[in-house]
Structure formats: C-alpha cells, structure tokens
Design a protein around this motif. Structure first.
Motif, mmCIF file in Angstrom:
data_model
loop_
_atom_site.group_PDB
_atom_site.id
_atom_site.type_symbol
_atom_site.label_atom_id
_atom_site.label_comp_id
_atom_site.label_asym_id
_atom_site.label_seq_id
_atom_site.Cartn_x
_atom_site.Cartn_y
_atom_site.Cartn_z
ATOM 1 N N LEU A 105 5.123 -3.864 -3.724
ATOM 2 C CA LEU A 105 5.963 -3.168 -4.710
ATOM 3 C C LEU A 105 7.271 -2.709 -4.070
ATOM 4 C CD1 LEU A 105 3.400 -0.886 -6.610
ATOM 5 C CD2 LEU A 105 4.446 -2.999 -7.374
ATOM 6 N N ARG A 106 7.149 -2.194 -2.834
ATOM 7 C CA ARG A 106 8.335 -1.678 -2.152
ATOM 8 C C ARG A 106 9.336 -2.791 -1.870
ATOM 9 N NH1 ARG A 106 6.165 3.175 0.770
ATOM 10 N NH2 ARG A 106 4.623 1.802 1.593
ATOM 11 N N HIS B 297 -0.648 11.632 -3.297
ATOM 12 C CA HIS B 297 -1.496 10.589 -2.702
ATOM 13 C C HIS B 297 -2.615 11.283 -1.957
ATOM 14 C CE1 HIS B 297 0.164 11.597 1.259
ATOM 15 N NE2 HIS B 297 1.317 11.788 0.609
ATOM 16 N N GLN C 162 5.996 7.898 -0.397
ATOM 17 C CA GLN C 162 5.220 8.360 -1.570
ATOM 18 C C GLN C 162 5.915 9.579 -2.181
ATOM 19 O OE1 GLN C 162 2.654 6.792 -2.753
ATOM 20 N NE2 GLN C 162 2.213 5.419 -1.045
ATOM 21 N N PRO D 180 -0.598 6.180 -5.971
ATOM 22 C CA PRO D 180 -0.951 4.763 -5.782
ATOM 23 C C PRO D 180 -1.958 4.290 -6.835
ATOM 24 C CG PRO D 180 -0.955 5.902 -3.667
ATOM 25 C CD PRO D 180 -0.742 6.959 -4.710
ATOM 26 N N ILE E 20 -4.544 -1.056 -1.285
ATOM 27 C CA ILE E 20 -3.437 -0.152 -1.614
ATOM 28 C C ILE E 20 -2.249 -0.430 -0.696
ATOM 29 C CG2 ILE E 20 -2.723 2.295 -1.521
ATOM 30 C CD1 ILE E 20 -5.299 3.007 -2.857
ATOM 31 N N LYS E 21 -2.533 -0.627 0.571
ATOM 32 C CA LYS E 21 -1.450 -0.855 1.542
ATOM 33 C C LYS E 21 -0.673 -2.138 1.175
ATOM 34 C CE LYS E 21 -0.982 -1.334 6.431
ATOM 35 N NZ LYS E 21 -1.658 -2.421 7.084
ATOM 36 N N GLU F 58 1.154 -1.804 -2.226
ATOM 37 C CA GLU F 58 2.297 -0.888 -2.115
ATOM 38 C C GLU F 58 3.453 -1.562 -1.373
ATOM 39 O OE1 GLU F 58 1.440 1.863 -4.348
ATOM 40 O OE2 GLU F 58 2.272 3.073 -2.735
ATOM 41 N N GLU F 59 3.128 -2.321 -0.313
ATOM 42 C CA GLU F 59 4.195 -3.012 0.430
ATOM 43 C C GLU F 59 4.883 -4.027 -0.468
ATOM 44 O OE1 GLU F 59 2.208 -4.503 3.887
ATOM 45 O OE2 GLU F 59 2.250 -2.510 4.827
ATOM 46 N N ARG G 116 -0.234 3.550 -10.122
ATOM 47 C CA ARG G 116 0.561 2.315 -10.104
ATOM 48 C C ARG G 116 -0.341 1.083 -10.209
ATOM 49 N NH1 ARG G 116 3.502 5.698 -6.660
ATOM 50 N NH2 ARG G 116 2.551 4.948 -4.729
ATOM 51 N N VAL H 263 -3.655 8.040 2.860
ATOM 52 C CA VAL H 263 -2.501 7.167 2.567
ATOM 53 C C VAL H 263 -1.308 7.645 3.395
ATOM 54 C CG1 VAL H 263 -0.875 6.540 0.711
ATOM 55 C CG2 VAL H 263 -3.331 6.654 0.234
#
Ligand SMILES: NC(=O)C1=CN([C@@H]2O[C@H](COP(=O)(O)OP(=O)(O)OC[C@H]3O[C@@H](n4cnc5c(N)ncnc54)[C@H](OP(=O)(O)O)[C@@H]3O)[C@@H](O)[C@H]2O)C=CC1
Ligand SMILES: O=C(O)C(=O)Cc1ccc(O)cc1
Length: 437
Positions: A431-432, A124, A133, A340, A424-425, A428-429, A343, A128
């Motif tokens: 996805l998590r 990353h 990651q 990131p 991205i934030k 990503e949240e 993805r 980030v």
C-alpha cells in the motif's frame, strides 16, 4: 535528548512498546505497573538504559513531565482517581486507551487544574512497527508549547500525527475499529459454533478467505479488554455494531427467501453509495488496495489442487457495505485515521464490490447455493449476540464469550500470528509503495 521525563503508568504490551522506543530515542522514562509486577518489571528492564521502574503511579506521577496512562479502558477512572492528584505541578497528562470519552472525563474529574491534557492513540497493535502508522494526538487542555513537546517526544515512533478532538476520535474509531472487530468476532463465533477450523476445509482456503481467517485469529489471540473497551465504552460504537447486525440479518433473510431482485438492488445501492465515487474518477487512486496474488500468499492451510476458486456468498462483506451505506459512512474518508486491520477489511470488501463478475457470482451463490446456510445462520446469530452484549454494556458477558472462543482457536495462535504479521507487513508495504508512486 531534552530534560523532560516521560511517565508510563501501565506496562502491558503498549506501555512496554512505548517505553522501549522512547528510551532508545534517549528520553528518560519512569514507569510502573501494578505493585505485584514491580519485581518482574525491574528484571525485564534492568539492562535498558534510561528506564527507571517505580512501585506505583504516585512515584511516576510526581516525577514525570509527560505522563501516559496505558491501562485497560475500563480501569481508567479508578487509576486516574488514584494517581492523578499526585501529578507533578504543571505536568502534561495523556492516555493511550482506545476510547477517549471516558479517559478525558477521568482526567477532567481527577487531575489538578494546573495539569495540562494531551492524549494520544497509536492506531495499531504492539507488534506492528509504528513507523508510518497513524498516531492520533488530542490537544484537550494545553498550551501550544506543551503540545509541541508531546509531538517532539512521540516523534521517535515515526508515526503519522493526526490531530483530532476526543469526540472526532471516538466517532471515527467506532466506524473503523469497533464495527470491523464485530465482523471478525462474529466469523470466529460461527466457526467455533460449527466446530470448524476454516483453514482445514478446502472451500475456505485462498484469497479473501485468508484475510478473514488470519485477522479473526489475530483478534482472538489478543486481550478481550481491548475490544470490549473500544466497543462498549464508545457511545458511537453501539449504533454501528447494531446496524451491522441488522444488515447481516436482513440480507440473510433475503437470501433464505430467494429474493434475488431485492437482494441485487440492495447490494447495488450500497455499492453505489460506498464505491460509486471511484468509478467516476478513473485516476490511479482507484486501483484496488489488494490483488489476487497478494491475497493468496498468506494461507494457514493447503491450497486445494484445483485452481478454481470456491464460491461463497460473502455475507459478512455484503453486510459491511450495506451497513456503511445505511449509516452514510464513506470508509475512505477515514483512511488517515485507520488501523492495519481496517485497511485489510476495506481491501477485501473493495476487492469484492469492484469486481462485477465476482459480485454477480456472490449473488447467484447467495440465492442458489445452500452449502453455506449453516455457516450463515451461525454468523447471523453471532453478529446479533455480539451487538446485544455491546448494547447492554455487558463487560462480563463480552469477556466470557470472547475467552470461550479464544480457547477454541488457541492451538493455532502461534502459527496464525506469524502468518498474520507477515501478511500485514507485506500488504502494508504494498500500500505504501503504491501511495508513493
Ligand atoms: N493492544 C493493542 O492493540 C492496543 C491497545 N491500546 C489501548 O492501550 C491500553 C493498554 O493496552 P495493552 O497494553 O494492550 O493492555 P495490557 O493489559 O497489556 O496492559 C495494561 C496494563 O495496565 C496495568 N494496570 C492496571 N491497573 C493499573 C494500575 N493501577 N497501575 C499501574 N498499572 C495498571 C495492567 O495490569 P493488570 O493486567 O494486572 O490489570 C496491565 O499490565 C488499553 O486501554 C488499550 O485499549 C491502544 C492501542 C493498541
Ligand atoms: O487494528 C486493530 O483494529 C487492532 O485490533 C489493533 C488495535 C487494537 C486497539 C487499538 O486501540 C488500536 C489497534
């Protein structure tokens, strides 16, 4: 924390990020950049506990137990040649460069035999949060105890450790990083060639287009050497980028010629090869990575009044899946080792390819609608030109082109970085939390 001292040679964006996080976790850090930056670095870190700045890499090497080279990939041989022989006896050395073949070759060539080698690569960028990651760790020439020490030191990043060989690392990152960047670099090149700022054109605003625009600007706001290094110095990357350029060209020719059935059959074969396995499973994992609401949230421009989405033939996405198919790559296999950007890129290709109505519309648009021909022509030229610069190993040519386009988009970087970070934030949240449920 333990007694080990961590050395950082190269205090650019990544070196500084590592230094801050390691020192906060209580590790003593000895760091340097080029001698010219000594004074400014001392100033930057004067109030940071546990950090000592040195004039050059000799002082860092002789006094540290785990030394990380965080310099430009194209300089790695020269920098290790200079400071490697000063490495403290029995110390461990690693590097943060994005391509491991030249880094490991430099270590083998220049480090004394008593020195152990454990390399790393945070997948990353410096802006980030490393938590969660992937962090690749390469135990190239080291005892289990030394590898454990490196894992303990880097555990403060909170990243997911992925243990690979240097060779595996380079093959995977050629698939995930180099070819992804080639696609976005080409989009930016085409927009600049047509003198467009795509977020100012209503037909470009919204959904998938937001991701394309934000990521393209993110890449061009970064340093050319990062992308040049990981494309040009990674032998596997050339083949991938070349196939991407070929896929773009061949699909564009089918569109221009109006060969609907051939285009349709080719897209269907690619779809089956890359996404077919998901249809068969029908479990939670087959849920889409991205959805409309999420994609629409991050725009640099105004969303047009009419709710109707503007059609696009998405040549860049069709070519990506075609390229994966031709090379026998299943991108999901690389998720454990993905960035990131990768993805997000996979997220938008999947969004298109797993929506049969949208894919049909894309094929209709590709054959019937001339609106995008000028953009697609420039995009095709761009993909081929980037591929040639990479194939010829042309660092200067890469730099020149990158910086020219960079200056075109420059006025919008500040805003794009803000929107891009937020995008991205949030994604990503999302996805998590999906992985957890
Ligand atoms: N940026 C990113 O997103 C990521 C980058 N990486 C990799 O990490 C490495 C560093 O990247 P990044 O921090 O972004 O790049 P930067 O250009 O910000 O940092 C590299 C630093 O190393 C310095 N340097 C060069 N030669 C020497 C030397 N002889 N002694 C000491 N310092 C030296 C450079 O100085 P000067 O500028 O004067 O040459 C520069 O300050 C690269 O190999 C990159 O591929 C890995 C993961 C993510
Ligand atoms: O996510 C990406 O692909 C980026 O552009 C950031 C990046 C660049 C270089 C690396 O070695 C790792 C991550």
């Amino acid at each position: 924390m333990g007694d080990a001292v961590v050395g950082i040679i190269g205090m650019g964006d990544m070196g500084k990020m590592y230094t801050r996080r390691l020192s906060e976790a209580g590790w003593r850090v000895h760091a340097c950049d080029v001698p010219d930056k000594y004074d400014s670095l001392c100033d930057d870190f004067k109030d940071t506990e546990n950090v000592e700045i040195f004039k050059n890499g000799h002082f860092v090497s002789r006094s540290s137990d785990y030394i990380i080279y965080s310099v430009e990939a194209r300089n790695i041989d020269a920098v290790v040649a200079a400071y490697g022989p000063s490495t403290k006896m029995g110390a461990i050395v690693g590097g943060q460069t994005s391509c491991k073949a030249p880094e490991i070759a430099a270590f083998e060539r220049h480090l004394p035999k008593d020195v152990e080698i454990v390399s790393c690569h945070s997948l990353h960028g410096p802006g980030v949060n490393p938590k969660g990651q992937p962090l690749v760790l390469i135990k190239h020439r080291a005892s289990d105890a030394s590898f454990d020490l490196v894992e303990r030191i880097l555990s403060c990043l909170g990243s997911k450790h992925v243990k690979l060989t240097a060779d595996q690392h380079d093959r995977i990152t050629a698939d995930t990083q180099a070819v992804t960047h080639a696609a976005f670099l080409s989009m930016g090149t085409a927009w600049a060639a047509n003198k467009q700022f795509p977020w100012e054109i209503p037909r470009y605003v919204g959904g998938i287009e937001n991701v394309k625009i934000n990521i393209t600007l993110r890449i061009y706001s970064n340093k050319w050497h990062v992308y040049a290094g990981l494309a040009i110095l990674n032998p596997s990357a050339r083949k991938q980028i070349k196939q991407y350029a070929e896929s773009v060209t061949e699909l564009f020719k089918l569109m221009l010629g109006g060969h609907r059935e051939e285009l349709k059959a080719r897209i269907e074969s690619a779809r089956q090869a890359v996404f077919g396995h998901m249809e068969k499973r029908g479990d939670d994992e087959t849920e889409l990575l991205l959805n409309d609401e999420l994609l629409d949230r991050f725009s640099l421009g105004e969303k047009p009044e009419s709710k109707e989405r503007v059609r696009n033939n998405h040549l860049s996405l069709l070519a990506m899946v075609d390229c994966w198919w031709k090379l026998g790559i299943v991108p999901y296999d690389h998720m454990i080792c993905s960035t990131p950007l990768f993805r997000l890129w996979l997220g938008i290709t999947e969004y298109l390819f797993r929506n049969p109505a949208l894919l049909d519309e894309v094929i209709d648009t590709a054959i019937e609608d001339n609106t995008f021909r000028a953009d697609d022509l420039e995009f095709t030229f761009a993909a081929r030109d980037w591929s040639e610069r990479v194939s010829f190993g042309n660092m200067d040519g890469y730099k020149k082109k990158f910086e020219e386009i960079q200056s075109y988009f420059e006025p919008r970087f500040k805003e794009a970085t803000k929107v891009g970070n937020e995008m991205i934030k949030t994604i990503e949240e999302n996805l998590r939390s999906r992985q957890k449920s």
